[in-house]
Every structure is written in structure tokens, then in C-alpha cells.
Design a protein around this motif. Structure first.
Motif, PDB file in Angstrom:
ATOM      1  N   ARG A 173     -23.397 -46.244 -11.331  1.00 32.10           N
ATOM      2  CA  ARG A 173     -22.301 -46.702 -12.198  1.00 32.10           C
ATOM      3  C   ARG A 173     -21.341 -47.640 -11.451  1.00 32.10           C
ATOM      4  O   ARG A 173     -20.189 -47.786 -11.843  1.00 32.10           O
ATOM      5  CB  ARG A 173     -21.512 -45.501 -12.739  1.00 32.10           C
ATOM      6  CG  ARG A 173     -22.276 -44.619 -13.715  1.00 32.10           C
ATOM      7  CD  ARG A 173     -21.379 -43.536 -14.307  1.00 32.10           C
ATOM      8  NE  ARG A 173     -20.287 -44.106 -15.064  1.00 32.10           N
ATOM      9  CZ  ARG A 173     -19.007 -44.084 -14.665  1.00 32.10           C
ATOM     10  NH1 ARG A 173     -18.659 -43.518 -13.534  1.00 32.10           N
ATOM     11  NH2 ARG A 173     -18.078 -44.623 -15.412  1.00 32.10           N
ATOM     12  N   ALA A 176     -18.896 -49.954 -13.148  1.00 32.40           N
ATOM     13  CA  ALA A 176     -17.683 -49.427 -13.801  1.00 32.40           C
ATOM     14  C   ALA A 176     -16.552 -49.251 -12.791  1.00 32.40           C
ATOM     15  O   ALA A 176     -15.408 -48.989 -13.162  1.00 32.40           O
ATOM     16  CB  ALA A 176     -17.993 -48.082 -14.456  1.00 32.40           C
ATOM     17  N   GLU A 270     -19.244 -44.097 -24.336  1.00 32.63           N
ATOM     18  CA  GLU A 270     -18.340 -45.165 -24.774  1.00 32.63           C
ATOM     19  C   GLU A 270     -18.946 -45.881 -25.972  1.00 32.63           C
ATOM     20  O   GLU A 270     -20.173 -46.074 -26.016  1.00 32.63           O
ATOM     21  CB  GLU A 270     -18.095 -46.160 -23.631  1.00 32.63           C
ATOM     22  CG  GLU A 270     -17.215 -45.575 -22.540  1.00 32.63           C
ATOM     23  CD  GLU A 270     -17.052 -46.525 -21.355  1.00 32.63           C
ATOM     24  OE1 GLU A 270     -15.919 -46.866 -21.030  1.00 32.63           O
ATOM     25  OE2 GLU A 270     -18.088 -46.904 -20.765  1.00 32.63           O
ATOM     26  N   GLU A 271     -18.056 -46.284 -26.905  1.00 24.90           N
ATOM     27  CA  GLU A 271     -18.553 -46.951 -28.117  1.00 24.90           C
ATOM     28  C   GLU A 271     -19.377 -48.181 -27.743  1.00 24.90           C
ATOM     29  O   GLU A 271     -18.973 -48.955 -26.876  1.00 24.90           O
ATOM     30  CB  GLU A 271     -17.358 -47.359 -28.998  1.00 24.90           C
ATOM     31  CG  GLU A 271     -16.815 -46.189 -29.794  1.00 24.90           C
ATOM     32  CD  GLU A 271     -15.305 -46.230 -29.951  1.00 24.90           C
ATOM     33  OE1 GLU A 271     -14.749 -47.332 -29.982  1.00 24.90           O
ATOM     34  OE2 GLU A 271     -14.691 -45.138 -30.011  1.00 24.90           O
ATOM     35  N   GLY A 272     -20.542 -48.295 -28.369  1.00 20.84           N
ATOM     36  CA  GLY A 272     -21.391 -49.476 -28.153  1.00 20.84           C
ATOM     37  C   GLY A 272     -22.200 -49.424 -26.875  1.00 20.84           C
ATOM     38  O   GLY A 272     -22.864 -50.401 -26.522  1.00 20.84           O
ATOM     39  N   LYS A 273     -22.116 -48.310 -26.125  1.00 25.65           N
ATOM     40  CA  LYS A 273     -22.883 -48.202 -24.874  1.00 25.65           C
ATOM     41  C   LYS A 273     -23.682 -46.905 -24.890  1.00 25.65           C
ATOM     42  O   LYS A 273     -23.274 -45.929 -25.539  1.00 25.65           O
ATOM     43  CB  LYS A 273     -21.944 -48.153 -23.661  1.00 25.65           C
ATOM     44  CG  LYS A 273     -21.203 -49.437 -23.392  1.00 25.65           C
ATOM     45  CD  LYS A 273     -20.468 -49.317 -22.071  1.00 25.65           C
ATOM     46  CE  LYS A 273     -19.499 -50.460 -21.864  1.00 25.65           C
ATOM     47  NZ  LYS A 273     -18.603 -50.226 -20.756  1.00 25.65           N
ATOM     48  N   ALA A 274     -24.779 -46.874 -24.126  1.00 24.36           N
ATOM     49  CA  ALA A 274     -25.557 -45.637 -24.016  1.00 24.36           C
ATOM     50  C   ALA A 274     -24.736 -44.617 -23.220  1.00 24.36           C
ATOM     51  O   ALA A 274     -24.025 -44.994 -22.280  1.00 24.36           O
ATOM     52  CB  ALA A 274     -26.869 -45.929 -23.305  1.00 24.36           C
TER      53      ALA A 274
END
Ligand SMILES: Cc1cc2nc3c(=O)[nH]c(=O)nc-3n(C[C@H](O)[C@H](O)[C@H](O)COP(=O)(O)O)c2cc1C
Length: 282
Positions: A173, A176, A270-274
Motif C-alpha cells: 500500500r 497510499a 474506499e468508494e470506487g476502489k477494491a
């Protein structure tokens, strides 16, 4: 005849000048920005990326910890050397630091997690430097394991240092990390700026089918985790939801009995992410 009034006024001027200098020195000393050193070990440069981000955001000095005999083999060779050192109870010798640690108010201490805690070069460092009375901000990168166990070990090893809240990120990650480091440094008061207030986690509840599927998607085919989610708590975070799943290890051999061991797996959706897992706490 000696002019006492003139002498007194000269003495007074000198006294006032000295007083002003002392006052200026004290005010500079109290208002000056804290001196920060980012000190880190990194074998495959993931932790170095975090160290450089912190260093550049804070304008801090930065230094890498270098073992006298580097861990320059491949992953398996490093594991073998690490296991041998643990069995022998030895820690690697570290090259002398260039930095004078006494010159710093805060030391950001960075490392990869090896064998569940800070990598051995940190153990080597702790044998050679005096960190009593220092303020230490730990940060780490890891495959799955998380920061907490290493912080417990640091606190036990350095009872006279102040170990401040730390930051950890899975190597997978690392993209991020810059945004998380920004929030982390603002939360710690090292950078100015607003940080969104995040709620406490909810009460623990049994997982729904949907949450169980989300857990499976987050863990994916990560080879070290073969587990089933049983309970969960969650909280809204900016842009999505964070979960802490309690999951039970599944037997690798389907005929074997169900293992008793459970773990906490943190997941970020998270919205729109796996969905992804952010750490595993065993
Ligand atoms: C010898 C060795 C042991 C490791 N042990 C763990 C571990 O116990 N838990 C974990 O989550 N990751 C473990 N890792 C993965 C590293 O923590 C991870 O790849 C880290 O980001 C490497 O940082 P670096 O690139 O700065 O060296 C281990 C890696 C190595 C080489």
C-alpha cells in the motif's frame, strides 16, 4: 574626582545590554523549531521511501542505518541469516552514525518488520546509542504484520525514552503512504493543518454475508492469510469505511480440525476502489 553617576550609568547600560542578550537567547531557545532526525534502516528501499517522505515534509536531517555486514542477499538468504542470528542471540554490528543524536529533539526511527518486530539492524543500533530521554517516533513498513508489536518491543528496550505514536504501512500500500504521512504528521503536531476527525469503532458484531465477502475480497489470495471472518466492528472514514475483522485461521488441509487461533485484520474499503487489508494483528 570620580564621577559616580557616570560610572553607575555605564554599569547600568552594560547590565541592560547583558539582560537584553540573555532575554533574546532564551526567547530564541524557546521559540526555535525542534530539531528532527529521520533515522532508518531499509533493505529493499520501501522504508526508505517513507523516511524520505517524512524527511522532505519536515525539512529534517536524514540518515540510513548501515549494518557492518549488509543484508545484501536475496529474501531467502536474509531469512536464513535472520533465523541464525535469532538462534545465536546475536544482533548485527552497525556502522557508526554520522549524526550526533544529542543535537536532536525528535528522532523518527524507521524499519521494516522482520520476524514480527523491528528488523535486527535496529536491535544493533540500540546496543550502541544512548536514547534515554529522547522523543522517538517509530515508523515501519511490513508485508502484513503491523507496527504494534515492534512498538511494544521498543518500549520494553527503551524504558527511559518517550515512544510517541507511530506510523506503519503495508509495502503493498506504499502508494497510499504520502497522504497518510501528511495526516500522521499533522495529527502529531509536526505539520500545521486540519485533520478530519474520525469516529471510534462500533461495537463488535457478527459479520453479515456481505461483510464476509468484502473481507474475502480484501484478503484475496495473500498467501499468509487463509482465514474466515467471524466478527467485525467498523467506522466511517473520509471516502469510505474502515473495518476490524476478527478472523479464524482455516485449516490448510480440509480434513484437519478447525484451528483455534484468531487474528484481527484491518480492512479499508474506499468508494470506487477494491477493498484492501491494511494490517494483521495476531
Ligand atoms: C527477513 C525478513 C523477515 C520479514 N518478516 C516479516 C514479518 O514478520 N511480518 C511482516 O509483515 N513482514 C515481514 N517481512 C516483510 C518486510 O517487512 C517488508 O517487505 C518491508 O516493507 C521491507 O522493507 P524494506 O524494503 O525497507 O527493507 C519480512 C521481510 C524479510 C526480508
Amino acid at each position: 574626582m570620580i564621577n559616580l553617576v557616570a560610572i553607575n550609568s555605564r554599569v547600568m547600560k552594560k547590565f541592560l545590554l547583558a539582560f537584553a542578550l540573555v532575554a533574546l537567547t532564551v526567547s530564541c531557545a524557546t521559540n526555535k523549531a525542534p530539531k528532527i532526525l529521520v533515522l532508518y534502516y531499509s533493505q529493499t528501499s520501501t522504508t526508505r521511501t517513507v523516511a524520505e517522505e517524512i524527511g522532505s515534509r519536515l525539512g529534517a536531517d536524514i540518515e540510513a542505518i548501515v549494518p557492518a555486514v549488509p543484508y545484501d542477499g536475496d529474501y531467502q538468504a536474509t531469512i536464513s541469516r535472520g533465523i541464525q542470528e535469532r538462534e545465536e542471540g546475536t544482533v548485527p554490528e552497525i556502522r557508526p552514525l554520522a549524526a550526533d543524536l544529542d543535537a536532536y529533539d525528535y528522532i523518527f526511527l524507521g524499519y521494516p518488520i522482520w520476524f514480527g518486530t523491528y528488523a535486527p539492524p535496529i536491535a544493533g543500533l540500540l546496543e550502541t546509542v544512548d536514547l534515554d530521554g529522547k522523543k522517538i517516533v517509530p515508523f515501519c513498513t511490513f508485508g502484513s504484520g503491523g507496527l504494534d508489536a515492534s512498538v511494544r518491543d521498543l518500549k520494553a528496550k527503551l524504558p527511559n525514552a518517550e515512544i510517541l505514536p507511530g506510523y506503519g504501512v503495508r509495502a503493498a500500500r506504499i502508494d497510499a503512504m504520502p497522504a497518510e504521512i501528511d495526516r500522521f504528521l499533522k495529527t502529531g503536531g509536526f505539520l500545521e493543518g486540519e485533520v478530519p476527525v474520525v469516529e471510534e469503532f462500533s461495537e463488535v458484531r457478527p459479520v453479515t454475508e456481505e461483510e464476509s465477502a468484502l473481507f474475502d475480497a480484501a484478503v484475496g489470495d495473500y498467501p499468509m492469510i487463509h482465514a474466515k471472518a467471524e466478527e467485525v466492528s467498523s467506522r466511517p472514514v473520509p471516502g469510505g469505511t474502515e473495518y476490524i475483522f476478527t478472523a479464524r485461521d482455516l485449516p490448510r488441509d480440509p480434513a484437519a480440525e478447525m484451528p483455534a487461533s484468531t487474528m484481527k485484520i484491518h480492512v479499508l474499503a474506499e468508494e470506487g476502489k477494491a477493498p484492501v487489508f491494511t494490517q494483521v494483528v495476531r
